[in-house]
Design a protein around this motif. Structure first.
Motif: not given
Length: 259
Positions: A139-143, A149-153, A175-178, A181-190
């Protein structure tokens, strides 16, 4: 050529998720299969994964779990080590492209058909609440137990490094979750995510009494979020992002000292 994975139909995902609750812990191997008649493939975009490839993927991930004590309940350190190893396995071995990895039914198939016993071991029953649907149905791929895990790698993979997956092993789950999960801001830019993780890794030796890594990371991310409202980072070179992150972390440390 990219590889296409089975996509579990929503009704079947719901049924199998309910079935998880009908088995006692340790008996979910009975649910394992490398196919489902209630799954479909995308019509175009690559070749279909074979059952043999799915079996190989399962064997590799089961081996990673066994290294961390599976089927015995894992410690926090074992869960973290499993996540780091499995993130690399999924990214290297699955041969998924981002478009396929963005499909929630793909991860529902992997968690509820191919690897239900491993996902239950990693994310066990919560007393009085059952299993978390987010961890299995996608339902939420960040969880999701595997999708995250694929996304993180994929985000942390750095082909310029002698060890391209080094940054994956830098982060614990919290730390990874912090960050992720900010996928529309920090995590939006690899590139920014990699800069944040490098800063977190390189400054561990600077930790001071009364100043935790968690506080520095959390507060520096909050400062970055405010900065991102005014600065577009997508076009900034990665070395300059490193400087930006180090400056923000230095400001964070100074603020924490003065609390």
């Amino acid at each position: 050529m990219s590889v296409l994975y089975p996509r579990l139909l929503p009704g079947e995902a719901d049924r199998l998720f309910e079935e998880l609750h009908e088995h006692s812990p340790g008996s979910h191997t009975h649910m394992v299969s490398n196919h489902s008649p209630r799954s479909v493939f995308a019509a175009t975009g690559g070749r279909r994964v074979t059952r043999e490839e799915l079996d190989d993927l399962r064997r590799t991930i089961v081996s990673a779990a066994e290294e961390q004590g599976f089927p015995e309940p894992p410690t926090p350190a074992q869960r973290n080590a499993f996540d780091q190893r499995t993130a690399r396995i999924l990214h290297e071995q699955s041969l998924m492209v981002p478009g396929e990895a963005a499909q929630r039914p793909v991860w529902a198939f992997l968690a509820l058909v191919l690897l239900p016993d491993i996902c239950v071991w990693r994310w066990p029953l919560k007393s009085g609440r059952g299993y978390s649907a987010d961890r299995f149905k996608g339902l939420d791929l960040t969880r999701h137990s595997l999708g995250r895990l694929w996304t993180r790698a994929h985000v942390l993979y750095d082909p310029r490094s002698p060890e391209p997956y080094e940054l994956v092993d830098t982060l614990g789950e919290e730390a990874a979750d912090q960050i992720m999960t900010r996928r529309r801001s920090v995590a939006a830019t690899p590139a920014l995510v990699r800069a944040v993780v490098r800063g977190h890794r390189d400054e561990r030796a600077l930790n001071e009494v009364g100043m935790s890594e968690r506080d520095v990371l959390r507060q520096s991310l909050m400062r970055l979020l405010r900065l991102l409202a005014f600065v577009g980072v997508d076009s900034i070179p990665e070395n300059e992002l490193d400087h930006l992150v180090r400056r923000v972390r230095a400001e964070t440390r100074n603020a924490l000292r003065g609390r």
